[in-house]
Design an enzyme around this catalytic site. Structure first.
Site, PDB file in Angstrom:
ATOM      1  N   TYR A   1       0.835  -1.199   0.000  1.00  0.00           N
ATOM      2  CA  TYR A   1       0.000   0.000   0.000  1.00  0.00           C
ATOM      3  C   TYR A   1       0.878   1.261   0.000  1.00  0.00           C
ATOM      4  O   TYR A   1       2.092   1.167  -0.112  1.00  0.00           O
ATOM      5  CB  TYR A   1      -0.964  -0.038   1.185  1.00  0.00           C
ATOM      6  CG  TYR A   1      -2.018  -1.123   1.067  1.00  0.00           C
ATOM      7  CD1 TYR A   1      -2.910  -1.134   0.002  1.00  0.00           C
ATOM      8  CD2 TYR A   1      -2.116  -2.144   2.008  1.00  0.00           C
ATOM      9  CE1 TYR A   1      -3.875  -2.128  -0.123  1.00  0.00           C
ATOM     10  CE2 TYR A   1      -3.082  -3.144   1.897  1.00  0.00           C
ATOM     11  CZ  TYR A   1      -3.951  -3.130   0.824  1.00  0.00           C
ATOM     12  OH  TYR A   1      -4.899  -4.123   0.701  1.00  0.00           O
TER      13      TYR A   1
ATOM     14  N   HIS B   1       0.366  -7.642  -2.474  1.00  0.00           N
ATOM     15  CA  HIS B   1      -0.753  -8.319  -3.123  1.00  0.00           C
ATOM     16  C   HIS B   1      -0.410  -8.762  -4.541  1.00  0.00           C
ATOM     17  O   HIS B   1      -1.021  -9.682  -5.070  1.00  0.00           O
ATOM     18  CB  HIS B   1      -1.980  -7.407  -3.142  1.00  0.00           C
ATOM     19  CG  HIS B   1      -2.576  -7.203  -1.779  1.00  0.00           C
ATOM     20  ND1 HIS B   1      -2.904  -8.251  -0.944  1.00  0.00           N
ATOM     21  CD2 HIS B   1      -2.897  -6.074  -1.096  1.00  0.00           C
ATOM     22  CE1 HIS B   1      -3.397  -7.766   0.189  1.00  0.00           C
ATOM     23  NE2 HIS B   1      -3.415  -6.459   0.122  1.00  0.00           N
TER      24      HIS B   1
END
Length: 688
Positions: free
Chosen positions: A192, A278
């Protein structure tokens, strides 16, 4: 037979880390995070659950977190709360962008505090992972580099926008304080925004916010300092840092440890060590990942700082957590999905009731798969997640004698819930063991966690006094003669036999025959079908498990074999083909795990042929048409894994003669669809 079954069950249960029953002295010991004392060292880690978008979403979230607090979690961390609208994930995720959101959050903190728990708000910004079609805004990032998991490219943040974003983290922390949160956690891992600034993969800036390590680390450090300044010295602040990006050419371990020390200097009270991005090509939390595989990363961070360090990823048993803590490898253990599977994992374990814990099997099918598909998270083994209020178990108004036919996942869950509500339950299973098609899945290397689900059901049914009749095929006449008030039919599926010439040849067998060891596969195997069950079967066939993990470690330690030679020895040497008329392999596999399963099969030499037509099965193999070419795929064994049909005959025989309910594969044939089966079993158990 009974003795053999008992031995089998004991061997399955030994999978639980090989740990013996123990007292959880260290795990249940209080711990200090800054000015906050926690009642134990087990933290419920952050998870996006998506309940906010449902009707009465805040009330659902409050009930969800309150139940976990009641179950003994030392500290709960919420799903990420976006500090700016463009950093969120749309309606599926919470925000902490404005003061108007404080009252909603206060409902959650009040519910948790009423149960004696503590809760932290996670301050979140997705950066280039934010979806424009969800937020309506362009994603932003340190550099305009598109993430492979997002079809929207981000725009580069200006210097003024960077300053505004840092302040937004600080403002979000103040709102968390006002809402009654006991702490905040700054999300700086998993790829992130903060992680994107730190990594040279995603930060190509050449100004004060990018370039060398010091400038790349500046954004995360400024966020940490600004949050600390905003909330004061006494308010606990946790920083979730990336311990290992698992991205080529990303932050080095040396830089990671330097960053950890700098975060301590910036005033952080604890470091929560995250693993992987991710978009990484390395699975980090799927079932195939060994338990505790990344604790060593947290251990390295702990050696670099003096503040508490939190370890995470694939820790799902408090006995395992106890060993990790007792060895001094970290100061707290974060479990996220295990609290979905069993909200009482801490309280049950504290009382020594380890066998009663509904263990997280890391399947991802109802949690991460749902979230990444825009749905609300639940849990395969605990479908009551998100339904804490409406699915609260209440005693049956009229206690009945109920027959449950079939002891697969649907039948086992139905029996458990019915018995919990006070019904007299008798389970009929024609096989000599419970589990149904879960007994296929648990044989597959990397899927041994399904043993835990079967252990849980055996324990629960014994605790609740459910009568289990194994090796008994129930008939309509027998059920009627015994005087049951109602029946639940969970008889599963019948493997489908497609219309292919030669299917009756002796070397053609069904997937069930292979899993049940009624047929032995040769060295050349062709599987007709390429869905989830064919993938499981392929994985089973290419592995050779004759070398135990202990033997493998011995061979490596004494350099008898190197890693590559050992890997070759652990393969069976079979040549396996999967064939499919359609275009895609592995349909039915979870969105977040399918890529890893297929990559693993390819690495082990499994060949996958799609968009083919079957011509015939011969004694030499399977003749197929692929495009203009007709070819023979040689095979010693041909395995049919081409779907299934519902086994619903008993349901039809009982209909009109007894109140009868149809669930699981008997209702709708699917490929090892344990998620739907357990959900239906849980639902029908609450209706009768």
């Amino acid at each position: 037979m009974q003795r053999k079954r008992k031995e089998s069950e004991m061997n399955e249960h030994s999978f639980v880390m090989g740990v013996k029953a123990m007292k959880l002295a260290k795990a249940l010991e209080p711990v200090q995070l800054g000015s906050m004392e926690l009642r134990n060292r087990i933290m419920m880690g952050s998870m996006h659950v998506g309940m906010e978008k449902l009707e009465a979403g805040v009330e659902r979230l409050a009930a969800f977190y309150a139940q976990r607090a009641r179950g003994g979690a030392g500290l709960i961390v919420t799903g990420g709360a976006a500090v700016l609208p463009e950093g969120g994930m749309g309606d599926e995720y919470c925000h902490v962008c404005g003061d108007e959101q404080i009252p909603s959050w206060a409902l959650i903190t009040k519910a948790v505090h009423q149960e004696g728990g503590k809760i932290a708000l996670q301050l979140f910004h997705a950066g280039r992972y934010a979806y424009k079609d969800a937020t309506g805004l362009d994603p932003v990032a340190p550099s305009p580099l598109q993430a492979p998991i997002n079809r929207w490219a981000p725009r580069e943040l200006t210097a003024d926008e960077i300053e505004m974003t840092i302040q937004a983290f600080a403002d979000g922390a103040v709102r968390a304080q006002k809402a009654g949160f006991d702490a905040v956690e700054i999300m700086g891992s998993e790829g992130y925004l903060i992680n994107q600034f730190l990594s040279p993969v995603t930060n190509h800036r050449q100004d004060a916010w990018g370039g060398d390590f010091e400038r790349r680390s500046r954004f995360g450090l400024e966020v940490a300092r600004r949050v600390r300044q905003a909330v004061g010295e006494e308010y606990p602040v946790i920083f979730r840092m990336s311990g290992l990006d698992l991205m080529p050419e990303s932050t080095s371990m040396e830089e990671t440890l330097r960053f950890a020390a700098m975060l301590e200097e910036a005033g952080m009270d604890a470091l929560n060590v995250g693993i992987g991005w991710h978009e990484s090509k390395v699975p980090t939390i799927a079932m195939m990942v060994p338990r505790g595989a990344y604790v060593w990363v947290a251990q390295q961070v702990k050696q670099a700082v003096t503040i508490p360090v939190i370890a995470s990823n694939r820790i799902n048993d408090l006995r395992q957590a106890e060993e990790i803590l007792e060895e001094g490898r970290c100061d707290l253990v974060s479990m996220a999905r295990p609290f979905l599977a069993d909200p009482q994992i801490v309280s049950k374990s504290a009382e020594g009731r380890f066998d009663e814990v509904n263990t997280c099997i890391a399947c991802n099918q109802a949690c991460l798969d749902h979230i990444f598909d825009g749905r609300v998270a639940s849990c395969l083994v605990n479908p009551a997640v998100g339904r804490e209020k409406e699915w609260a178990l209440v005693p049956a108004g009229v206690q009945k004698k109920v027959a449950v036919v079939g002891a697969g996942p649907a039948g086992l869950e139905a029996a458990r819930v019915l018995a919990e509500r006070g019904h007299q339950v008798v389970v009929f299973e024609k096989q000599q063991e419970v589990g149904g098609q879960l007994n296929y899945a648990r044989q597959v290397p990397g899927k041994e966690e399904f043993n835990e689900t079967l252990r849980y059901y055996r324990t629960q049914l014994a605790r609740l006094g459910v009568e289990l009749r194994l090796g008994v095929k129930a008939s309509a006449d027998a059920l009627l003669a015994e005087g049951f008030d109602e029946a639940v039919i969970a008889t599963g599926v019948i493997p489908r036999r497609p219309d292919i010439s030669g299917i009756d040849l002796p070397h053609v067998v069904s997937y069930a025959q292979v899993f049940e060891k009624q047929a032995k596969a040769g060295k050349r195997v062709v599987i007709v079908g390429a869905g989830g069950i064919a993938c499981d079967l392929s994985h089973l066939l290419v592995q050779d498990e004759s070398i135990s993990p202990q033997a493998a470690q011995y061979l490596l330690d004494y350099r008898i074999l190197d890693a590559r030679a050992l890997q070759r020895m652990q393969l069976s040497g079979r040549q396996v083909f999967m064939l499919r008329r359609g275009k895609h392999v592995g349909t039915g596999l979870g969105k977040t795990t399918r890529w890893a399963v297929l990559a693993n099969l390819k690495r082990h030499g499994v060949e996958m042929l799609t968009q083919i037509a079957y011509r015939e099965i011969t004694r030499d193999g399977v003749v197929i048409q692929q495009g203009e070419e007709e070819r023979l795929i040689p095979a010693d064994t041909v395995v049919i894994a081409a779907g299934a049909t519902p086994n619903d005959q008993l349901f039809h025989e009982l209909s009109g003669r007894l109140p009868v309910h149809l669930i699981g594969g008997a209702k709708e044939a699917g490929e090892l669809d344990a998620k739907r089966a357990i959900w239906e079993g849980s639902a029908i158990g609450r209706v009768i």
